[in-house]
Structures are given as structure tokens and as C-alpha cells.
Design a protein around this motif. Structure first.
Motif, PDB file in Angstrom:
ATOM      1  N   UNK A  21      -3.637   4.298  -1.221  1.00 13.24           N
ATOM      2  CA  UNK A  21      -3.474   2.889  -1.539  1.00 13.24           C
ATOM      3  C   UNK A  21      -2.156   2.334  -1.039  1.00 13.24           C
ATOM      4  N   UNK A  22      -1.083   3.094  -1.183  1.00 13.54           N
ATOM      5  CA  UNK A  22       0.227   2.667  -0.695  1.00 13.54           C
ATOM      6  C   UNK A  22       0.224   2.540   0.820  1.00 13.54           C
ATOM      7  N   UNK A  23      -0.358   3.507   1.485  1.00 17.58           N
ATOM      8  CA  UNK A  23      -0.439   3.490   2.952  1.00 17.58           C
ATOM      9  C   UNK A  23      -1.205   2.259   3.434  1.00 17.58           C
ATOM     10  N   UNK A  24      -2.324   1.961   2.802  1.00 14.66           N
ATOM     11  CA  UNK A  24      -3.118   0.802   3.201  1.00 14.66           C
ATOM     12  C   UNK A  24      -2.425  -0.517   2.845  1.00 14.66           C
ATOM     13  N   UNK A  25      -1.780  -0.574   1.692  1.00 19.83           N
ATOM     14  CA  UNK A  25      -1.135  -1.827   1.279  1.00 19.83           C
ATOM     15  C   UNK A  25       0.104  -2.137   2.106  1.00 19.83           C
ATOM     16  N   UNK A  26       0.749  -1.108   2.640  1.00 17.52           N
ATOM     17  CA  UNK A  26       1.924  -1.343   3.482  1.00 17.52           C
ATOM     18  C   UNK A  26       1.549  -1.987   4.820  1.00 17.52           C
ATOM     19  N   UNK A  27       0.291  -1.951   5.163  1.00  9.00           N
ATOM     20  CA  UNK A  27      -0.179  -2.575   6.401  1.00  9.00           C
ATOM     21  C   UNK A  27      -0.332  -4.095   6.243  1.00  9.00           C
ATOM     22  N   UNK A  28      -0.328  -4.581   4.997  1.00  4.05           N
ATOM     23  CA  UNK A  28      -0.464  -6.009   4.722  1.00  4.05           C
ATOM     24  C   UNK A  28       0.917  -6.660   4.634  1.00  4.05           C
ATOM     25  N   UNK A  29       0.958  -7.956   4.810  1.00  6.52           N
ATOM     26  CA  UNK A  29       2.217  -8.691   4.678  1.00  6.52           C
ATOM     27  C   UNK A  29       2.615  -8.749   3.213  1.00  6.52           C
ATOM     28  N   UNK A  37       3.016 -12.303  -0.299  1.00  6.82           N
ATOM     29  CA  UNK A  37       1.848 -12.214   0.561  1.00  6.82           C
ATOM     30  C   UNK A  37       0.762 -11.364  -0.078  1.00  6.82           C
ATOM     31  N   UNK A  38      -0.326 -11.120   0.656  1.00  2.00           N
ATOM     32  CA  UNK A  38      -1.444 -10.364   0.100  1.00  2.00           C
ATOM     33  C   UNK A  38      -1.136  -8.899  -0.160  1.00  2.00           C
ATOM     34  N   UNK A  39      -0.073  -8.375   0.408  1.00  7.11           N
ATOM     35  CA  UNK A  39       0.256  -6.973   0.205  1.00  7.11           C
ATOM     36  C   UNK A  39       1.285  -6.709  -0.874  1.00  7.11           C
ATOM     37  N   UNK A  40       1.858  -7.770  -1.453  1.00  2.15           N
ATOM     38  CA  UNK A  40       2.927  -7.590  -2.429  1.00  2.15           C
ATOM     39  C   UNK A  40       2.458  -6.825  -3.663  1.00  2.15           C
ATOM     40  N   UNK A  41       1.447  -7.346  -4.338  1.00  2.19           N
ATOM     41  CA  UNK A  41       0.995  -6.724  -5.582  1.00  2.19           C
ATOM     42  C   UNK A  41       0.380  -5.341  -5.348  1.00  2.19           C
ATOM     43  N   UNK A  42      -0.488  -5.144  -4.324  1.00  5.98           N
ATOM     44  CA  UNK A  42      -1.011  -3.789  -4.104  1.00  5.98           C
ATOM     45  C   UNK A  42       0.067  -2.767  -3.769  1.00  5.98           C
ATOM     46  N   UNK A  43       1.084  -3.176  -3.010  1.00  6.41           N
ATOM     47  CA  UNK A  43       2.178  -2.260  -2.692  1.00  6.41           C
ATOM     48  C   UNK A  43       2.962  -1.906  -3.939  1.00  6.41           C
ATOM     49  N   UNK A  44       3.229  -2.907  -4.771  1.00  8.99           N
ATOM     50  CA  UNK A  44       3.960  -2.673  -6.011  1.00  8.99           C
ATOM     51  C   UNK A  44       3.189  -1.722  -6.930  1.00  8.99           C
ATOM     52  N   UNK A  45       1.913  -1.984  -7.123  1.00  8.52           N
ATOM     53  CA  UNK A  45       1.100  -1.150  -8.014  1.00  8.52           C
ATOM     54  C   UNK A  45       0.965   0.265  -7.464  1.00  8.52           C
ATOM     55  N   UNK A  46       0.697   0.401  -6.176  1.00  6.15           N
ATOM     56  CA  UNK A  46       0.552   1.728  -5.582  1.00  6.15           C
ATOM     57  C   UNK A  46       1.866   2.507  -5.653  1.00  6.15           C
ATOM     58  N   UNK A  51       5.010   6.999  -8.177  1.00  4.17           N
ATOM     59  CA  UNK A  51       6.149   7.468  -8.979  1.00  4.17           C
ATOM     60  C   UNK A  51       5.664   8.094 -10.289  1.00  4.17           C
ATOM     61  N   UNK A  52       4.736   7.432 -10.987  1.00  5.49           N
ATOM     62  CA  UNK A  52       4.234   7.971 -12.253  1.00  5.49           C
ATOM     63  C   UNK A  52       3.467   9.277 -12.049  1.00  5.49           C
ATOM     64  N   UNK A  53       2.707   9.383 -10.973  1.00  5.04           N
ATOM     65  CA  UNK A  53       1.971  10.625 -10.708  1.00  5.04           C
ATOM     66  C   UNK A  53       2.924  11.786 -10.447  1.00  5.04           C
ATOM     67  N   UNK A  54       4.001  11.540  -9.731  1.00  3.63           N
ATOM     68  CA  UNK A  54       4.993  12.595  -9.481  1.00  3.63           C
ATOM     69  C   UNK A  54       5.656  13.013 -10.791  1.00  3.63           C
ATOM     70  N   UNK A  55       5.990  12.027 -11.638  1.00  2.00           N
ATOM     71  CA  UNK A  55       6.609  12.345 -12.926  1.00  2.00           C
ATOM     72  C   UNK A  55       5.661  13.180 -13.782  1.00  2.00           C
ATOM     73  N   UNK A  56       4.397  12.781 -13.870  1.00  2.59           N
ATOM     74  CA  UNK A  56       3.429  13.515 -14.693  1.00  2.59           C
ATOM     75  C   UNK A  56       3.166  14.900 -14.114  1.00  2.59           C
TER      76      UNK A  56
END
Length: 165
Positions: A21-29, A37-46, A51-56
Motif C-alpha cells: 500500500x505504501x509503495x502504491x500510494x507513493x506513486x500518487x501526488x 492530493x490523492x496520495x496524501x491520506x493513503x500514504x499517511x495511513x500506509x 510503523x505499527x506492524x514493525x512495533x507489534x
């Protein structure tokens, strides 16, 4: 090599999905001349999910013991009932649908959060109301004011928008 627990295996799967998801969202503005832009929220969430997955993965918590004596990744709370939890979550969807139509965003989010935390998750009234107000305030500020998302309006939202817009 130590055995991977169920939590760590599931976390690896979620980490993989978050990285895709992060890889794909970084392709958006992420940001444009007129704001997010359309990639702001998906990049933030991904990014948060990675980060949370690494912590867990590195700190999954302690394994609990079930009634049969087997270890389980989720500790069992003996005071928690199982009877009406699903019905409370279903009722929260009804409150969400009706509340947005009649009460506005803030009141609806507080009501849904209190309903879930107090009755389904069995938290104290203070914690449930505090968390509900915090979630509603953060949502109103971040989405309603900063991102200018059209949220369902009630008297609280109208008063807030007159102060900040």
C-alpha cells in the motif's frame, strides 16, 4: 531459530500488505498547489500501518492462557461477557447512520465511541467519554477544518466552523 507466534505471522502478512500500500500510494501526488492530493491520506495511513506492524512484530505482548490451559496470543478477560457484544456493534452502525443524519458529526462520533467502548469493550464511563470526545475533536479538526471534508453538520460543527473559517 525460535518459533514464530500467530501474532508475529499475522503481523508479517499485515506488514507486507502495508508495504504494498505504501509503495502504491507513493506513486500518487501527495500535495498540490491547492492542498492535499490523492496520495496524501493513503500514504499517511500506509506509513502508520508499517510503523505499527514493525512495533507489534518486535514486541507482540505476552501470550495469555485459555480456559483449557493452552497458550493463546490474546489474553482472556474473565469479567468480559460474550453475549451481546456483536449486537452492540450492530447497534453502533444504526447510531452512526441515524446520528449523521440528525445530530451531526461530533455528537454521532461521541455516541458511537461511548456505545462501543462502554458496553462492548467494558471500559469506564470516563475513558469512554474522554476517548469519544478526543476522537470527535481530532476528526473535526483534521477532516472538517484542515482537509475541508464535508462532514455531517450539527450545531457543534457550525459553531466550530464559524470560529476557524
Amino acid at each position: 531459530m525460535s518459533r514464530l507466534s500467530g501474532t508475529r505471522i499475522a503481523t508479517l502478512g499485515l506488514l507486507a500488505a502495508a508495504l504494498v500500500g505504501l509503495w502504491q500510494s507513493l506513486r500518487l501526488d501527495s500535495w498540490g498547489f491547492d492542498g492535499p492530493g490523492p496520495g496524501f491520506f493513503p500514504t499517511l495511513v500506509a506509513g502508520v500501518c508499517v510503523v505499527l506492524a514493525v512495533i507489534v512484530f518486535f514486541s507482540p505482548g505476552r501470550a495469555g492462557v485459555t480456559e483449557e490451559g493452552d497458550t493463546d496470543d490474546v489474553p482472556k478477560d474473565p469479567s468480559a461477557g460474550t453475549g451481546n457484544t456483536f449486537a452492540i456493534y450492530v447497534a453502533s452502525f444504526a447510531v452512526l447512520a441515524l446520528g449523521t443524519a440528525f445530530a451531526g458529526f461530533f455528537v454521532t462520533i461521541v455516541a458511537v465511541t461511548v456505545l462501543i467502548m462502554r458496553f462492548a469493550e467494558r471500559r469506564s464511563w470516563v475513558a469512554a467519554v474522554g476517548y469519544g470526545v478526543a476522537c470527535a475533536a481530532i476528526g473535526l479538526v483534521c477532516f472538517g477544518w484542515l482537509l475541508r471534508v464535508d462532514l455531517p453538520e450539527g450545531p457543534i460543527e457550525r459553531a466550530f466552523y464559524t470560529l476557524v473559517r
